[in-house]
Scaffold this motif. Sequence first.
Motif, short mmCIF file in Angstrom:
data_model
loop_
_atom_site.label_atom_id
_atom_site.label_comp_id
_atom_site.label_asym_id
_atom_site.label_seq_id
_atom_site.Cartn_x
_atom_site.Cartn_y
_atom_site.Cartn_z
N VAL A 81 31.56 41.50 33.55
CA VAL A 81 31.66 40.09 33.91
C VAL A 81 30.97 39.80 35.23
N GLU A 82 31.14 40.72 36.18
CA GLU A 82 30.59 40.50 37.52
C GLU A 82 30.50 41.83 38.24
N GLY A 129 35.58 43.45 31.02
CA GLY A 129 36.41 42.83 30.01
C GLY A 129 36.51 43.72 28.79
N VAL A 161 36.07 35.40 23.96
CA VAL A 161 35.07 35.54 25.03
C VAL A 161 33.79 34.78 24.70
N TYR A 176 40.37 38.34 38.26
CA TYR A 176 39.04 37.76 38.48
C TYR A 176 39.15 36.25 38.35
N THR A 228 41.77 41.90 34.51
CA THR A 228 40.61 42.76 34.28
C THR A 228 40.96 43.87 33.30
N PHE A 241 26.22 39.79 25.41
CA PHE A 241 27.07 40.20 26.53
C PHE A 241 26.42 41.35 27.28
N SER A 254 36.75 32.95 37.88
CA SER A 254 35.40 32.45 37.61
C SER A 254 35.19 31.13 38.34
N PRO A 311 36.73 35.17 30.44
CA PRO A 311 35.52 35.99 30.27
C PRO A 311 35.82 37.46 30.07
N THR A 312 37.07 37.88 30.34
CA THR A 312 37.43 39.29 30.14
C THR A 312 38.12 39.53 28.81
#
Length: 538
Positions: free
Chosen positions: A506-507, A488, A365, A68, A296, A496, A70, A372-373
């Motif tokens: 995360v997305e 994550g 995180v 991933y 991931t 979160f 960002s 972010p993971t």
Amino acid sequence: MKKLILPILCATLLFSCRKLDQPITRDYTDAAYWRTADDALAALASCYENLSDDVYYFGNEALSDNGYVSGTGFRAVSLIASGSYDPSNARLTEEWKYRYTCIRKCNIVTTNIDRVPGLDSTLKRRILGEARFIRAYSYFQLASWFGDVPFYTNLITIEEARAITRTKRDQVLDFVESELTDIRSALPVNNYTGNGYSEKDKGRITRGAAIALAARVHMFRSEWQKAIDDCELLINNATNGNYALQNNYTNIFTAANEFNNEVIFDIQYGGGRTHSAQRSFLPQTVALLRSTLVPTQDLVDDYIMLNGKGIRDASSGYNENDPYTNRDPRLNATILHDGSTVTDFDGKVQTILTKPGSVPATNSVDDQGASPTGYYFYKYYDRTATNYNSGLNLIVLRYADVLLMYAEAKNELGQLDAGVWNQTIRALRVRAGFNDAGATEFPGAGQDALRTIVRRERRAELAFEGVRALDIRRWKIADQVMNRPVRGIKVAGGAFRRDANGYIIVEDRVFTNPKHYLWPVPTFERDQNTNLGQNQDW
């Protein structure tokens, strides 16, 4: 250089010196060129510069469920991965231009080499073989991502480029396969003797590279027997090169062990050519920069236990509260997780803390600049880099990949038996550090179960080497694995977004079938040439 359709190079040829790890520094006019063998070799070196770069190589991991990105780094691959892109996307626009620039450079070599007076015939065949390989590789990349693409092997004019149509993908790939077969006899084996090669030419394309790339193309087209035939030219067969697995998995990706005989083909760095992508995937406390390219949870979850079982198997022994113990050793060789240790550029051993509330919180995180993971890529970390700029070569093809292609193709034909297993999956696992019979002995499973094992092995062995994105497309599973959220680490609370099991989301991603299996023709190119058309649903 000014953007032009396909892109057409201007009359002044920009060529580097002969060494492959040096940037372009010399200008020549066409009239004053093609006088000596060194001119031809310098022109060829320019072709090498467009094989790939670190932004493509590492960014490709985020085009899959392995990674991933960002933000908009790595030429906006995150937009492609999330399914929220259009034909003006930076990555696909630059990919098209980059590959056609390379093709143009190769066509310059193949078209003009006869102008060099008295050129040794063996050297000429070798130069042509290398240029044709690079051109074939570029067309393979284009056809893989875009499908039907403009195809030419001459020096077309700007006017011709504005009228050219696209050639069917299968026809382009037929050409690629034919080229990779035809050039083999002109290329040396990897001991760099014969055909005008010497030790100083390490890094140049070899016969083994042509064979291995042909096998990869066959795999992409599900041509199983052809892939097997090519792999057998390299497996336990020194006629076309002396290749073998290294004893230590981690050492493959170190500057001290470059040009080892597991590497079949790599992108050359060092000297005047370096890359700094590691600053974007290492922890902040190591590289002193935001961590934007990260692994991931799905990738982490796919690494098996030391007993050969997946973590979802009730008898695997997996402990969710101690998730990194008794796992495939390649996990720690590839990914940094909470509790991992790493020696930084100053020689200090750091313990990486990624859970919320960690002290210090720099790599957790919780921090905006951290992963972010909760994971960081570790493979390709180069501590020898000056000012973080690495000269470490980036591996495109290695012997482990050949073994994995062989195992996969054999299984697709129902021929993956204990003998093939021992040559391939068992050899890779033993090298990785497995010693439990449950992981090393042939499982005797059916074809479907073996397919799952082989694909998982491929993912673990080749993670962060840029192959997963095309794998999930050729397997036609991208619409499954890329339609899942990027996850994550598991957290107990905090601000979160989490799934039902407590893992950070995360997305969200979208991958529409068939639309997203091909990239669209870039807007810029269609504005210049109305004959290019467009891919389905774009």
